[in-house]
Design a protein around this motif. Structure first.
Motif, short mmCIF file in Angstrom:
data_model
loop_
_atom_site.label_atom_id
_atom_site.label_comp_id
_atom_site.label_asym_id
_atom_site.label_seq_id
_atom_site.Cartn_x
_atom_site.Cartn_y
_atom_site.Cartn_z
N THR A 144 9.29 36.05 12.65
CA THR A 144 8.61 34.81 13.02
C THR A 144 9.45 33.56 12.73
N VAL A 146 12.47 33.25 13.15
CA VAL A 146 13.49 33.15 14.21
C VAL A 146 12.84 32.78 15.53
N TRP A 147 11.81 33.54 15.90
CA TRP A 147 11.07 33.24 17.13
C TRP A 147 9.61 33.03 16.74
N ARG A 148 9.15 31.84 16.98
CA ARG A 148 7.78 31.53 16.57
C ARG A 148 6.76 32.35 17.34
#
Lengths: 228, 392
Positions: A144, A146-148
């Motif tokens: 999360t 890194v990429w929401r």
């Protein structure tokens, strides 16, 4: 777009000792995937997002897969020495026989992520991570930060599969209620018998409720938030 | 799902991709409001726990699961085709695109070819669905602004005409169950295609009227411009897709990027937003509808004859070879994907839906912080969700 082999090489060059393994996909979709070692997954994910050539800035889909313990029966050729009586003389003879051997594949939980690049328009790159087992070592690093877009999807995996994402900022159940025990998407999930709650429980209903309690007792208890 | 007292909780989410939280100004009391699950603006059963400092939103937590039925688990217990009717019930405003996404994923898994005529029919139905969805989404947005009923009925008037077409072709207005792996279930008659042409001819007039009534409306502009801003870098990182993403100025339309089906044959533009606010999301939907009219016109002109389902497509005893596939389409609400794992059996080993509605809500709090509570209703409306898909 780079092939999985090229991506693997790029990862190994950028994150030494990342331990990336290619999982080939036998179907015609040819979407092969990369299995990351949980210890290096965060660094690898950051690399995949920030690398100028890959720039996988868009995590589309994150999901869990349950792989229960499986017993596989295999036929194995075994060569052994047997004592045989040939023409009245005892001899040591080598003989090959087929034997059925049972091999137990340990169970695990898996998290699968599908990555795309909005900037370059390519994808999907599939990455996956495996837990050590299905009971007490179910931790994986959260992606999360890194990429929401993994925020709700990892919560859903935690909820339905029971993978505990360390580093997730807000790991709560998403779809089931907080007091709920167990993880419904696991393949050995025993669904509750609602007849138990019938206001005027009688003969058959009571029997079903009892059978249900016995089934629950027989099933392995799942530890809520194990290892967190 | 209990979240009482969440204002006092230390916020554990600081330090990653989100705007700074707003601290209360210290005057007066804070108020926690549960908007939903039975709030008229939530489009179904959905709850937003909002913490208010006066009128200002300082925390917002979405609460899901009221409509959860574990569709994915159900699908693991039935055949591949058996799940097709259930996909209608995900985003029940656009059943045909749900069918399409699922069929596409299975076709990727098995390498199944689709005949020309079926591809054209899929495009026609998909674009009609997009028109229905965008018109209703705008109608609901205006409804939530307080214009009770009338604008929504303008949208529904057109929706009814299109649903009549769906009913004539598939037998049902909404629960269509129309696509099959390798084609479509039944062929369209020439009379049906003529009826579609007639409806499509009338659509631009509807869009003109709709736009004239709404676009320059003073109340609409005052309520929506500069409200609910979603920055493009956050939108991409948070996996926002569909009109929401394009309203934030990111040129990413899966019809263009993947060119799935036969979309690379059509000539259409991708409208992009400039101000990233609710007004842009409203306008993008209006413009996308107009692009859909163009695609419909081209598809209706070029549609060839022939079978609508591949004669070699296997409907009974369907067992894909072991493997996995992820197929995705540009559904009206965003990227709708299906991820399938086959173990060679008649049922999927794993069946996963990537719901655009749920993932677009990731940024709901970010857009609402610092806004007035009345704006929350509008921002939520501009995301355009259907709870059948959020909770699955």
């Amino acid at each position: 777009m780079k092939t999985v082999e090229e991506i693997e090489a790029a990862i190994e060059a950028a994150v030494p000792g990342a331990g990336v393994e290619i999982v080939s996909n036998p179907s015609v979709s040819l979407q092969h995937s990369l299995r990351l070692a949980p210890s290096h997954a965060f660094a690898v994910a950051t690399f995949l997002r920030d690398d100028a050539e890959l720039s996988l800035d868009f995590l589309s889909n994150a999901t869990g897969v349950d792989w229960p313990e499986k017993e596989i029966a295999e036929k194995v050729k075994v060569t052994r020495t047997v004592t045989k009586t040939v023409e009245g003389v005892e001899q040591q003879v080598e003989e090959t026989v087929e034997e059925t051997k049972k091999r137990v594949v340990p169970g695990c939980l898996e998290a699968v992520y599908h990555l795309f690049s909005v900037a370059k328009g390519h994808g999907p790159v599939v990455i996956r991570m495996k837990t050590a087992n299905r009971t007490d070592q179910v931790n994986l690093p959260s992606l999360t930060p890194v990429w929401r877009s993994a925020e709700f999807q990892e919560r859903e995996i935690f909820d339905l599969f029971g993978i505990v994402f360390t580093g997730h900022p807000d790991l709560r159940r998403l779809l089931m209620w907080d007091e709920f025990k167990d993880h419904p998407m696991r393949r050995d999930y025993v669904e509750p018998d609602d007849f138990e709650y019938e206001p005027t429980a009688h003969d058959e209903v009571l029997k079903r409720a009892e059978a249900h309690r016995a089934r629950l007792a027989a099933a392995t208890p799942v530890q809520e938030g194990a290892g967190a | 799902m209990s979240t009482s007292g969440f204002v006092q909780e230390k916020d554990k989410r600081e330090g990653w991709n989100r705007p700074p939280l707003i601290e209360p100004d210290g005057e007066g009391e804070l108020l926690e409001v549960a908007m939903g699950p039975h709030h008229p603006s939530t489009h179904g059963v959905f709850r937003m726990d909002v913490a208010l400092d006066g009128e200002r939103v300082i925390r917002l937590k979405p609460v899901f699961g009221y409509l959860h039925r574990n569709h994915e688990k159900l699908a693991e217990g039935m055949t591949y085709l058996g799940s097709m009717p259930f996909t209608d019930r995900l985003d029940y405003m656009c059943p045909l695109t749900n069918n399409w996404a699922y069929a596409l994923a299975v076709e990727k898994l098995t390498g199944q070819a689709v005949p020309e005529r079926a591809e054209y029919l899929r495009v026609i139905l998909g674009e009609l669905t997009r028109v229905v969805n965008h018109a209703s989404a705008i109608g609901f947005l205006i409804q939530e602004m307080g214009a009770s009923g009338t604008p929504l009925m303008y949208a529904f008037k057109e929706r009814e005409k299109i649903l009549d077409l769906f009913e004539a072709l598939t037998g049902a207005r909404m629960m269509v169950n129309y696509l099959r792996f390798g084609g479509c279930r039944v062929d369209a008659t020439p009379a049906w295609l003529d009826a579609v042409r007639k409806v499509v001819t009338g659509l631009p007039q509807f869009a003109d009227e709709f736009e004239r009534l709404l676009r320059g409306n003073e109340i609409l502009m005052a309520r929506t411009q500069g409200v609910g801003i979603l920055r493009p870098e956050l939108a991409v990182n948070a996996g926002v897709t569909g009109p929401m993403l394009r309203a934030s100025g990111i040129n990413y339309d899966i019809r263009k990027v993947d060119g799935y089906g036969i979309y690379n044959r059509f000539n259409f533009r991708v409208p992009l937003g400039d101000h990233w606010d609710v007004y842009d999301r409203f306008l993008i939907r209006l413009l996308e509808m107009r692009e859909s009219f163009g695609i419909l016109g081209q598809a209706l002109k070029d549609i060839p004859g022939g079978p609508v389902i591949d004669p070699k497509a296997k409907l009974r005893g369907f067992r894909p070879k072991p493997g996995e596939a992820y197929g995705r389409i540009e559904a009206p609400k965003g990227e709708l994907g299906f991820y399938l794992i086959s173990d060679g059996g008649p049922n999927p080993y794993r069946y996963r839906i990537r719901p655009p509605s749920l993932i677009n809500l990731t940024v709901l709090e970010d857009m609402c912080l610092g806004m007035n509570v009345a704006d929350v209703v509008l921002i939520f409306g501009s995301v355009d969700i259907v709870l059948g898909e959020v909770d699955r």
